[in-house]
Structure formats: structure tokens, C-alpha cells
Design a protein around this motif. Structure first.
Motif, short mmCIF file in Angstrom:
data_model
loop_
_atom_site.label_atom_id
_atom_site.label_comp_id
_atom_site.label_asym_id
_atom_site.label_seq_id
_atom_site.Cartn_x
_atom_site.Cartn_y
_atom_site.Cartn_z
N HIS A 29 63.04 -75.94 -159.23
CA HIS A 29 64.05 -75.08 -159.83
C HIS A 29 65.41 -75.24 -159.15
O HIS A 29 66.39 -74.66 -159.58
CB HIS A 29 63.60 -73.62 -159.79
CG HIS A 29 63.29 -73.14 -158.41
ND1 HIS A 29 62.09 -73.40 -157.80
CD2 HIS A 29 64.03 -72.45 -157.52
CE1 HIS A 29 62.11 -72.87 -156.58
NE2 HIS A 29 63.27 -72.30 -156.38
N ASP A 30 65.42 -76.01 -158.07
CA ASP A 30 66.68 -76.35 -157.40
C ASP A 30 66.46 -77.65 -156.63
O ASP A 30 65.34 -78.19 -156.62
CB ASP A 30 67.15 -75.22 -156.48
CG ASP A 30 66.15 -74.87 -155.39
OD1 ASP A 30 65.22 -75.67 -155.11
OD2 ASP A 30 66.27 -73.78 -154.82
N LEU A 31 67.52 -78.15 -156.03
CA LEU A 31 67.43 -79.46 -155.38
C LEU A 31 66.40 -79.46 -154.25
O LEU A 31 65.60 -80.40 -154.14
CB LEU A 31 68.82 -79.87 -154.85
CG LEU A 31 68.96 -81.29 -154.34
CD1 LEU A 31 68.53 -82.30 -155.40
CD2 LEU A 31 70.39 -81.55 -153.91
N SER A 104 64.29 -84.79 -162.68
CA SER A 104 64.59 -83.44 -162.24
C SER A 104 65.53 -83.48 -161.03
O SER A 104 66.47 -82.67 -160.92
CB SER A 104 63.30 -82.69 -161.89
OG SER A 104 63.59 -81.37 -161.50
N HIS A 105 65.30 -84.42 -160.13
CA HIS A 105 66.18 -84.58 -158.96
C HIS A 105 67.60 -84.88 -159.41
O HIS A 105 68.56 -84.29 -158.91
CB HIS A 105 65.65 -85.68 -158.05
CG HIS A 105 66.48 -85.89 -156.83
ND1 HIS A 105 67.54 -86.77 -156.81
CD2 HIS A 105 66.44 -85.31 -155.61
CE1 HIS A 105 68.10 -86.74 -155.61
NE2 HIS A 105 67.45 -85.86 -154.86
N GLN A 108 69.14 -81.69 -160.89
CA GLN A 108 69.45 -80.70 -159.87
C GLN A 108 70.60 -81.16 -158.97
O GLN A 108 71.42 -80.35 -158.55
CB GLN A 108 68.22 -80.35 -159.04
CG GLN A 108 67.13 -79.66 -159.82
CD GLN A 108 67.57 -78.35 -160.46
OE1 GLN A 108 68.49 -77.68 -159.99
NE2 GLN A 108 66.92 -77.99 -161.56
N SER A 112 74.00 -79.08 -158.67
CA SER A 112 74.46 -78.70 -157.34
C SER A 112 75.90 -79.17 -157.12
O SER A 112 76.75 -78.40 -156.64
CB SER A 112 73.54 -79.32 -156.28
OG SER A 112 73.99 -79.02 -154.98
#
Length: 126
Positions: A29-31, A104-105, A108, A112
Motif C-alpha cells: 500500500h506504500d513504497l 506496484s513498486h 508507489q 511517493s
């Protein structure tokens, strides 16, 4: 002749356990969480390498047994095919998860960077 079948059945069970571990839609859900999942997947891939060695070893054993026990060749070949199909399927699923974690990376990382730039823009008054 029971030993190779038992080993093949155990190995197939391990493959199924690894398949179950891939039954998740969690891509972070985040980095930081994505990076943690990627590290976990790298460990998973190391486990798969060892499992792949076992699958290959069983295949070599089956080939030798087919030569020395042609009366069991059909059963041995069937067991090998079953094991190789399960192994191939697991490898494809692991590759797909790795790719999705990579996507996904990237997402994110973009988000960010975007948040950082938006915050920088707001604080600089521009």
C-alpha cells in the motif's frame, strides 16, 4: 518402487504449499510495504530454487528407473508429467507475482515522488 512415488508426492505437496502462498492480492500500500513484499518474494524464489533441484533430481531418478524397470515406465512417466506440470505452473505464478510486485513498486515510487514534489511546491510558494 514406492520410494520415488512417495518422494514425488511429497514434492508435489510442497509445490502446492508454495502455490497457496501465492494466493494473495497484497502488492503493498506504500513504497516501504512493496519493498518488504519484494524481499519476501526473493526469499520465496530461493526456496523455489531448492525445490527445483528436487524436481530435477526426481526426474533423473525416474529416467533411471524407467530404464531398469520398464514394466513401471507408464506409472513413472505419468508421475513425472504430473510433477513437472505442477512445477511449471508454480514457476509461472511466481514470475507473475514478481512482475506485479515490480509494477506496484513503480507505481508507489511514482506516487511517493509526486507527493514529495507537491509538498515541495506548496512549501516554496510556487
Amino acid at each position: 518402487m514406492c520410494l520415488p512415488f512417495r518422494d514425488a508426492d511429497e514434492t508435489k505437496e510442497w509445490i502446492e504449499e508454495k502455490n497457496q502462498a501465492l494466493n494473495t492480492d497484497n502488492y503493498g500500500h506504500d513504497l516501504a510495504s512493496v519493498q518488504a513484499l519484494q524481499r519476501k518474494h526473493e526469499g520465496f524464489e530461493r526456496d523455489l530454487a531448492a525445490l527445483g533441484d528436487k524436481v530435477n533430481s526426481l526426474g533423473e531418478t525416474a529416467e533411471r528407473l524407467i530404464q531398469s524397470h520398464p514394466e513401471s515406465a507408464e506409472d513413472l512417466q505419468e508421475k513425472c508429467t504430473e510433477l513437472n506440470q505442477a512445477w511449471s505452473s508454480l514457476g509461472k505464478r511466481a514470475d507473475q507475482r514478481k512482475a506485479k510486485l515490480g509494477d506496484s513498486h513503480d507505481l508507489q515510487r511514482f506516487l511517493s515522488d509526486f507527493r514529495y514534489r507537491a509538498m515541495f511546491t506548496q512549501t516554496s510558494g510556487t
